[in-house]
Write a protein that holds these residues in place. Structure first.
Motif, mmCIF file in Angstrom:
data_model
loop_
_atom_site.group_PDB
_atom_site.id
_atom_site.type_symbol
_atom_site.label_atom_id
_atom_site.label_comp_id
_atom_site.label_asym_id
_atom_site.label_seq_id
_atom_site.Cartn_x
_atom_site.Cartn_y
_atom_site.Cartn_z
ATOM 1 N N VAL A 138 0.841 -1.203 0.000
ATOM 2 C CA VAL A 138 0.000 0.000 0.000
ATOM 3 C C VAL A 138 0.877 1.254 0.000
ATOM 4 C CG1 VAL A 138 -1.686 1.330 1.323
ATOM 5 C CG2 VAL A 138 -1.945 -1.153 1.105
ATOM 6 N N LYS A 139 1.947 1.246 0.791
ATOM 7 C CA LYS A 139 2.854 2.396 0.816
ATOM 8 C C LYS A 139 3.498 2.626 -0.546
ATOM 9 C CE LYS A 139 4.094 2.165 5.722
ATOM 10 N NZ LYS A 139 5.181 1.900 6.699
ATOM 11 N N PRO A 163 5.845 8.189 -6.524
ATOM 12 C CA PRO A 163 7.226 8.685 -6.394
ATOM 13 C C PRO A 163 7.369 9.912 -5.501
ATOM 14 C CG PRO A 163 6.281 9.442 -8.448
ATOM 15 C CD PRO A 163 5.230 8.561 -7.814
ATOM 16 N N LEU A 164 6.261 10.527 -5.081
ATOM 17 C CA LEU A 164 6.287 11.752 -4.276
ATOM 18 C C LEU A 164 6.009 11.386 -2.825
ATOM 19 C CD1 LEU A 164 4.213 13.930 -6.767
ATOM 20 C CD2 LEU A 164 6.695 13.775 -6.586
ATOM 21 N N ASN A 165 7.064 11.367 -2.010
ATOM 22 C CA ASN A 165 6.970 10.857 -0.645
ATOM 23 C C ASN A 165 6.472 11.929 0.320
ATOM 24 O OD1 ASN A 165 7.134 9.271 1.590
ATOM 25 N ND2 ASN A 165 9.370 9.199 1.668
ATOM 26 N N HIS A 166 5.166 12.222 0.205
ATOM 27 C CA HIS A 166 4.538 13.170 1.125
ATOM 28 C C HIS A 166 3.061 12.832 1.225
ATOM 29 C CE1 HIS A 166 3.063 16.985 2.854
ATOM 30 N NE2 HIS A 166 4.311 17.111 3.316
ATOM 31 N N LEU A 183 -1.300 7.551 -5.935
ATOM 32 C CA LEU A 183 -2.178 6.393 -6.126
ATOM 33 C C LEU A 183 -2.620 6.281 -7.578
ATOM 34 C CD1 LEU A 183 -3.642 4.038 -4.816
ATOM 35 C CD2 LEU A 183 -5.557 5.570 -4.334
ATOM 36 N N VAL A 184 -2.955 7.408 -8.190
ATOM 37 C CA VAL A 184 -3.370 7.401 -9.590
ATOM 38 C C VAL A 184 -2.207 6.980 -10.487
ATOM 39 C CG1 VAL A 184 -4.135 8.822 -11.523
ATOM 40 C CG2 VAL A 184 -5.194 9.104 -9.280
ATOM 41 N N LEU A 185 -1.031 7.586 -10.265
ATOM 42 C CA LEU A 185 0.131 7.279 -11.102
ATOM 43 C C LEU A 185 0.550 5.817 -10.988
ATOM 44 C CD1 LEU A 185 2.339 10.460 -10.490
ATOM 45 C CD2 LEU A 185 1.003 9.916 -12.515
ATOM 46 N N GLU A 186 0.636 5.313 -9.757
ATOM 47 C CA GLU A 186 1.091 3.944 -9.547
ATOM 48 C C GLU A 186 0.055 2.920 -10.006
ATOM 49 O OE1 GLU A 186 4.128 2.810 -8.473
ATOM 50 O OE2 GLU A 186 4.652 4.906 -8.797
ATOM 51 N N THR A 187 -1.225 3.248 -9.834
ATOM 52 C CA THR A 187 -2.275 2.334 -10.294
ATOM 53 C C THR A 187 -2.261 2.217 -11.807
ATOM 54 O OG1 THR A 187 -3.668 2.855 -8.380
ATOM 55 C CG2 THR A 187 -4.738 1.848 -10.277
ATOM 56 N N VAL A 188 -2.124 3.352 -12.486
ATOM 57 C CA VAL A 188 -2.042 3.324 -13.951
ATOM 58 C C VAL A 188 -0.825 2.533 -14.403
ATOM 59 C CG1 VAL A 188 -1.664 4.742 -16.004
ATOM 60 C CG2 VAL A 188 -3.304 5.476 -14.267
ATOM 61 N N SER A 189 0.316 2.738 -13.731
ATOM 62 C CA SER A 189 1.539 2.007 -14.082
ATOM 63 C C SER A 189 1.372 0.511 -13.853
ATOM 64 C CB SER A 189 2.705 2.538 -13.246
ATOM 65 O OG SER A 189 3.877 1.797 -13.486
ATOM 66 N N LEU A 190 0.707 0.140 -12.757
ATOM 67 C CA LEU A 190 0.508 -1.272 -12.436
ATOM 68 C C LEU A 190 -0.426 -1.944 -13.435
ATOM 69 C CD1 LEU A 190 1.082 -3.549 -10.381
ATOM 70 C CD2 LEU A 190 -0.934 -2.772 -9.109
ATOM 71 N N VAL A 191 -1.530 -1.275 -13.760
ATOM 72 C CA VAL A 191 -2.526 -1.854 -14.669
ATOM 73 C C VAL A 191 -2.009 -1.890 -16.102
ATOM 74 C CG1 VAL A 191 -4.842 -1.542 -15.630
ATOM 75 C CG2 VAL A 191 -4.455 -1.191 -13.188
#
Length: 259
Positions: A163-164, A170-173, A181-189
């Motif tokens: 989840v983290k 990539p933005l640790n804040h 969440l949007v960026l990583e979800t798109v990258s994962l899918v």
């Protein structure tokens, strides 16, 4: 060739060869031909490799054993170069993917009317024999890889770590969690989608070219285009099997790494 035995126009011929033998309708339709051919090829792979394993000798190997050993060594080397964690599943999975996808792709080199005409004589109106030219097959395999990515991620990092990874990179804040969440979800899918569509697109295009040659040219002149394209297509079917395998290993390697 037509299901009714009538002479087809070029457009009808092409349409006939692109029609699946189905049961059901709409979203729940099953392409029986793709399922049957892929299962038969999978069983052929298991039988062949089991036969070689049980008859393997430490002396001078036969041609089949030598070919299998070279293939296993090639896949093992490719996996070691990409996947650096310890896992007993990845190498056999990579070997299975490469050989299975290669066999499915290899069906594209058969004459386009060979098996469909034989099936028509048995009363089967439609038969497509290249499973990897069916988007349902390629996307099903890609979805399987997608679930493996999630399983590897959770196993290596835990649920909280997974989840983290989706929310703090990539933005640790904390304020950037929705964006992350949007960026990583798109990258994962995007990984399984690109994986499945790449294989489907290349194999569908290859199958279409063979069908166009057979449907638009007289039978006596088809060899002039079929032979060069078939020779070039050997490279394509091998390369696509390798790409599907190596990308699967790369994705599983990324899922097993701590950022």
């Amino acid at each position: 060739m037509a299901a009714t035995g009538d002479v087809l126009t070029s457009q009808g011929y092409i349409s006939h060869h692109l029609t699946h033998l189905q049961v059901g309708s709409g979203f729940w339709a099953l392409n029986i031909d793709s399922l049957l051919v892929s299962v038969v090829l999978g069983m052929l792979f298991l039988w062949l490799f089991h036969k070689v394993a049980t008859r393997a000798t430490s002396g001078v190997p036969g041609k089949l054993q030598c070919a299998v050993e070279l293939l296993v060594g090639f896949v093992d080397g490719a996996v070691k170069d990409v996947f650096h964690a310890k896992n007993k599943l990845v190498a056999p999975l990579a070997l299975t993917i490469f050989v299975w996808v290669f066999l499915m792709n290899l069906m594209d080199l058969l004459p386009v009317d060979l098996l469909p005409y034989g099936a028509q004589l048995l009363g089967v109106p439609y038969l497509r024999v290249v499973p990897s030219a069916d988007v349902n097959i390629t996307m099903s395999m890609a979805i399987g890889v997608f679930f493996l990515i999630i399983i590897f991620s959770i196993r290596e990092k835990g649920v909280s770590g997974f989840v983290k990874e989706l929310t703090l990179q990539p933005l640790n804040h904390w304020s950037m969690i929705p964006v992350n969440l949007v960026l990583e979800t798109v990258s994962l899918v995007a990984k399984p989608i690109s994986l499945g569509l790449r294989l489907f697109g290349n194999m569908y295009a290859g199958e279409m070219i063979f069908i166009l040659i057979a449907g638009l040219l007289p039978w006596w002149s088809q060899w002039a285009l079929n032979v060069p394209w078939a020779i070039f297509h050997i490279l394509i079917i091998t390369l696509q099997a390798f790409i599907f395998m190596i990308l699967t290993v790369v994705y599983l390697s990324m899922a097993s790494e701590e950022h």
